[in-house]
Design a protein around this motif. Structure first.
Motif, PDB file in Angstrom:
ATOM      1  N   GLU A  37       1.018  -1.011   0.011  1.00 28.23           N
ATOM      2  CA  GLU A  37      -0.259   0.199   0.255  1.00 28.23           C
ATOM      3  C   GLU A  37       1.158   1.163  -0.071  1.00 28.23           C
ATOM      4  O   GLU A  37       0.140   2.400  -0.115  1.00 28.23           O
ATOM      5  CB  GLU A  37      -0.996   0.093   1.475  1.00 28.23           C
ATOM      6  N   LEU A  38       2.168   1.428   0.680  1.00 26.75           N
ATOM      7  CA  LEU A  38       2.818   2.655   0.349  1.00 26.75           C
ATOM      8  C   LEU A  38       3.601   2.589  -0.305  1.00 26.75           C
ATOM      9  O   LEU A  38       4.373   2.749  -1.281  1.00 26.75           O
ATOM     10  CB  LEU A  38       3.123   2.756   1.605  1.00 26.75           C
ATOM     11  N   LEU A  39       5.283   1.243  -0.224  1.00 31.31           N
ATOM     12  CA  LEU A  39       6.749   0.980  -1.020  1.00 31.31           C
ATOM     13  C   LEU A  39       6.227   0.909  -2.076  1.00 31.31           C
ATOM     14  O   LEU A  39       7.305   1.879  -3.182  1.00 31.31           O
ATOM     15  CB  LEU A  39       7.291  -0.188   0.103  1.00 31.31           C
ATOM     16  N   ASP A  40       6.064   0.183  -2.599  1.00 32.73           N
ATOM     17  CA  ASP A  40       5.319   0.056  -4.160  1.00 32.73           C
ATOM     18  C   ASP A  40       5.083   0.549  -4.751  1.00 32.73           C
ATOM     19  O   ASP A  40       5.360   0.722  -6.097  1.00 32.73           O
ATOM     20  CB  ASP A  40       4.815  -1.616  -4.311  1.00 32.73           C
ATOM     21  N   VAL A  41       4.010   1.561  -4.189  1.00 31.00           N
ATOM     22  CA  VAL A  41       3.631   2.787  -4.900  1.00 31.00           C
ATOM     23  C   VAL A  41       4.139   4.023  -5.267  1.00 31.00           C
ATOM     24  O   VAL A  41       3.688   5.427  -6.087  1.00 31.00           O
ATOM     25  CB  VAL A  41       2.293   2.736  -4.601  1.00 31.00           C
ATOM     26  N   SER A  42       5.197   4.304  -3.191  1.00 33.97           N
ATOM     27  CA  SER A  42       5.879   5.847  -3.549  1.00 33.97           C
ATOM     28  C   SER A  42       6.896   5.713  -4.291  1.00 33.97           C
ATOM     29  O   SER A  42       7.261   6.397  -4.707  1.00 33.97           O
ATOM     30  CB  SER A  42       5.939   5.150  -2.005  1.00 33.97           C
ATOM     31  N   GLY A  43       8.090   4.618  -4.861  1.00 37.87           N
ATOM     32  CA  GLY A  43       8.886   4.841  -5.462  1.00 37.87           C
ATOM     33  C   GLY A  43       9.976   5.408  -4.794  1.00 37.87           C
ATOM     34  O   GLY A  43       9.976   5.371  -3.009  1.00 37.87           O
ATOM     35  N   PRO A  44      11.629   5.836  -5.048  1.00 38.78           N
ATOM     36  CA  PRO A  44      12.283   6.066  -4.077  1.00 38.78           C
ATOM     37  C   PRO A  44      11.879   7.894  -3.790  1.00 38.78           C
ATOM     38  O   PRO A  44      11.542   8.105  -4.272  1.00 38.78           O
ATOM     39  CB  PRO A  44      13.357   6.386  -4.899  1.00 38.78           C
ATOM     40  N   PHE A  45      12.231   7.900  -2.330  1.00 38.75           N
ATOM     41  CA  PHE A  45      11.936   8.404  -1.939  1.00 38.75           C
ATOM     42  C   PHE A  45      12.662   9.939  -2.164  1.00 38.75           C
ATOM     43  O   PHE A  45      14.721   9.539  -1.761  1.00 38.75           O
ATOM     44  CB  PHE A  45      11.780   8.310   0.033  1.00 38.75           C
ATOM     45  N   THR A  46      13.289  11.212  -1.619  1.00 37.78           N
ATOM     46  CA  THR A  46      13.790  12.244  -1.688  1.00 37.78           C
ATOM     47  C   THR A  46      15.397  12.230  -0.807  1.00 37.78           C
ATOM     48  O   THR A  46      16.508  12.070  -1.113  1.00 37.78           O
ATOM     49  CB  THR A  46      13.044  13.332  -2.210  1.00 37.78           C
ATOM     50  N   ASP A  47      14.760  12.104   0.031  1.00 33.77           N
ATOM     51  CA  ASP A  47      15.837  11.733   1.201  1.00 33.77           C
ATOM     52  C   ASP A  47      15.553  11.192   3.070  1.00 33.77           C
ATOM     53  O   ASP A  47      13.772  10.752   2.271  1.00 33.77           O
ATOM     54  CB  ASP A  47      16.291  13.149   1.785  1.00 33.77           C
ATOM     55  N   LEU A  48      16.104  11.001   3.718  1.00 35.11           N
ATOM     56  CA  LEU A  48      15.471  10.633   4.435  1.00 35.11           C
ATOM     57  C   LEU A  48      14.200  10.905   5.670  1.00 35.11           C
ATOM     58  O   LEU A  48      12.812  10.399   5.837  1.00 35.11           O
ATOM     59  CB  LEU A  48      16.612   9.528   6.010  1.00 35.11           C
ATOM     60  N   PRO A  49      14.164  12.443   5.520  1.00 30.01           N
ATOM     61  CA  PRO A  49      12.873  13.238   5.935  1.00 30.01           C
ATOM     62  C   PRO A  49      11.696  12.880   5.578  1.00 30.01           C
ATOM     63  O   PRO A  49      10.746  12.863   6.101  1.00 30.01           O
ATOM     64  CB  PRO A  49      13.261  14.733   6.203  1.00 30.01           C
ATOM     65  N   ALA A  50      12.154  12.452   4.321  1.00 27.16           N
ATOM     66  CA  ALA A  50      10.571  12.825   3.049  1.00 27.16           C
ATOM     67  C   ALA A  50      10.158  10.945   3.487  1.00 27.16           C
ATOM     68  O   ALA A  50       9.035  11.388   3.516  1.00 27.16           O
ATOM     69  CB  ALA A  50      10.925  12.336   1.783  1.00 27.16           C
ATOM     70  N   ALA A  51      11.306   9.977   3.643  1.00 31.10           N
ATOM     71  CA  ALA A  51      10.451   8.700   3.523  1.00 31.10           C
ATOM     72  C   ALA A  51      10.147   8.977   5.207  1.00 31.10           C
ATOM     73  O   ALA A  51       8.883   7.974   5.295  1.00 31.10           O
ATOM     74  CB  ALA A  51      11.460   7.953   3.639  1.00 31.10           C
TER      75      ALA A  51
END
Length: 597
Positions: free
Chosen positions: A266-280
């Motif tokens: 529901e989240l990781l497969d559809v979000s893709g790579p995050f910009t940085d650690l705070p964004a993740a």
């Protein structure tokens, strides 16, 4: 034939032809019972076909629909369309979730789960899967919240720069409330323990914690011997029972593993790579908030985890009052930011605490500030640490093992008090010499060193021959003027010339200044052990001593005096031999060879 073409509009052509031929045979005079047997039907069926043909011709022989004229309980078409639209929009929703979502607003006739399932099956929106592993699991659940937390580490969080981060996750066993969801750049033991402590400050201290056997959670598989990791120490100091699953049994922590699957889909497969650690971390926090407060859970009878979760009441923060230091800090000084209810003193007293020495032989006082290397011989043992701003003393079984110069400041000592350290008593030894600056003339310095199997100890890069009798032992080297005294087990073992100049002794690793008296030398004779060979003759200080073949294979003790050798076995005297010269004893233990196979 025209009859077949007309009948084909409402039923199979062969069925109308069969019925028409049976009726013609009856009209031509054939008995009804024989016609029924020939066509494989009952006599009543033949009479029915004949009456329908007489009333309506070929149209009467056609198969008619049995569908009722009215269906008062039929699901409205708009509700069926809504069910199909919900399924297409949310492919992960099943019949139970869709029925629950439709029933949320006040509707008159909300469909049941079985009705929704039939609608999905009728419209081809269900993909039947075969169960590959038909296993029976014993399901269990704690009766109250905050009784047990299941915790684990999960990967698959990618950043734009290509790095993969891991996340420490924790879920309450009773309510399925997610209590920990911290993204970690490096999943070290320190980072895991810090995230765990932050979660306890938010929700309270659980009674039990269930984890797998990862090295961040337990040290029972640490080589060469088990050791206590920081996570286990946090649990011990907070009164938490740390439970571990059996190796290769992930189903024991099935709740947290199932939550990982939901998180990925529901989240990781559809979000893709995050910009940085705070964004993740921000994306994970937003999704977890929805999961806890708005998302119904089927295992909870479609209730939300937040509706069943009850955090423990938080204890009042411990207030540490700073000692009065004149002209250092005003009375109305502001409280440091981020430490509500705590006053960090500008100068702290010495602290004492217990710690388990790691498998590498290092003891982390504050791992990011200072570690003390003790050697792998002490791995797994519990040590008592005395620390202040000048010196750190390490004691094992009540004996001083090492003293080193401290790198801690007042803030670090206060941090130790928050981790369970208590105010220390008097120091077990003198301060470390490295914090004393230049030594005063005539100062006496002590250093603890290990003697290797060759009887040599390293002191400031110089190899000092201590003697075979102290091989593999830990001794204290006392530098007094131009002499080096070797102290072992509280007695003076040897006195040698000092190999280090007085102006270099302050920089020796682990050196400390002492003012006490030199221990007395060991009283009594030197004792050595020998195993009696088959001929009954042993060698001590290059002198042959005959014991006798009667004692072949026995382990005897030889007391080396100034003028004679006295041989004993289990405390009983065997023989007395005169000593011919004063050669030193170089081997003190018996050589016991492995049996030949």
């Amino acid at each position: 034939m025209e009859v077949g073409d007309e009948a084909g509009q409402h039923g199979p052509t062969w069925l109308v032809e069969q019925r028409y031929r049976a009726v013609l045979e009856v009209v031509d005079g054939s008995p009804v019972s024989e016609v029924a047997i020939r066509y494989g039907v009952s006599r009543q069926a033949v009479y029915t076909w004949k009456s329908k043909y007489e009333a309506g011709g070929l149209e009467g022989l056609q198969e008619k629909s049995r569908r009722p004229r009215t269906s008062p309980t039929r699901l409205p078409s708009e509700v069926e369309a809504l069910v199909c639209e919900m399924r297409r929009t949310n492919p992960r929703w099943g019949a139970r979730r869709i029925a629950f979502e439709i029933a949320r607003p006040p509707v008159e006739a909300a469909p049941s789960r079985a009705t929704v399932h039939r609608v999905l099956a009728r419209n081809g929106l269900i993909r039947h899967q075969q169960q590959k592993h038909r296993r029976k699991y014993k399901r269990w659940q704690r009766e109250t919240p905050m009784h047990l937390w299941q915790m684990d580490l999960v990967g698959g969080i990618y950043l734009a720069d290509g790095r993969e981060c891991k996340m420490l996750t924790g879920i309450d066993d009773h309510s399925r409330f997610v209590v920990v969801s911290t993204v970690l750049a490096v999943p070290s033991g320190r980072a895991v323990a810090d995230a765990f402590v932050r979660a306890m400050r938010t929700y309270g201290v659980p009674a039990e914690v269930l984890t797998d056997n990862g090295k961040q959670f337990t040290g029972r598989f640490t080589k060469p011997r088990p050791a206590e990791v920081l996570f286990e120490r946090v649990c011990r100091e907070n009164g938490i029972t740390a439970k571990l699953i059996k190796p290769y049994s992930p189903t024991t922590t099935g709740k947290i593993e199932r939550w990982h699957q939901t998180l990925r889909r529901e989240l990781l497969d559809v979000s893709g790579p995050f910009t940085d650690l705070p964004a993740a971390q921000a994306a994970v926090d937003a999704w977890v908030h929805t999961y806890n407060t708005a998302r119904p859970h089927q295992a909870l009878n479609m209730a939300t985890p937040a509706s069943l979760f009850r955090p423990n009441p938080q204890p009042e923060p411990t207030v540490v009052v700073a000692p009065e230091v004149p002209d250092k800090q005003p009375e109305d000084a502001a409280e440091p930011q981020g430490s509500v209810g705590l006053l960090v003193p500008t100068s702290a007293q010495a602290m004492e605490f217990e710690a388990v020495i790691a498998a590498s032989g290092q003891l982390g006082v504050l791992p990011r500030i200072q570690r003390v290397k003790l050697g792998q011989d002490y791995a797994g043992q519990r040590a008592r640490v005395w620390a202040d701003e000048h010196t750190i003393h390490v004691l094992v079984d009540g004996k001083l093992v090492k003293s080193v110069a401290s790198r801690l400041d007042a803030g670090n000592l206060h941090e130790l008090s928050l981790r369970g350290a208590v105010p220390a008593g008097p120091p077990p030894a003198a301060p470390a010499a490295a914090r004393q600056g230049e030594l005063q003339p005539g100062a006496v310095v002590e250093i603890d060193r290990n003697v290797d199997q060759s009887g040599i100890a390293q002191l400031g890069g110089v190899a000092v021959t201590i003697g075979y009798e102290l091989a593999n032992q830990r001794v204290t080297l006392r530098l007094d003027g131009h002499l080096l005294h070797v102290v072992h087990d509280g007695v003076l073992a040897r006195t040698l010339p000092a190999p280090i100049d007085a102006d270099q002794r302050a920089s020796l690793r682990g050196a400390r200044v002492v003012t006490g008296e030199l221990p007395p030398p060991a009283a009594g004779a030197v004792r050595v052990e020998r195993k009696v060979p088959a001929d009954g003759v042993i060698m001590v200080a290059r002198q042959r001593l005959r014991v006798g073949r009667t004692y072949a294979g026995e382990l005897v003790t030889v007391h080396v005096e100034d003028t004679y050798f006295r041989i004993t076995l289990n405390g009983a005297d065997l023989s007395l031999h005169p000593r011919k010269d004063q050669r030193p004893v170089t081997r003190f233990r018996a050589k016991i060879h492995a049996p030949k196979l």
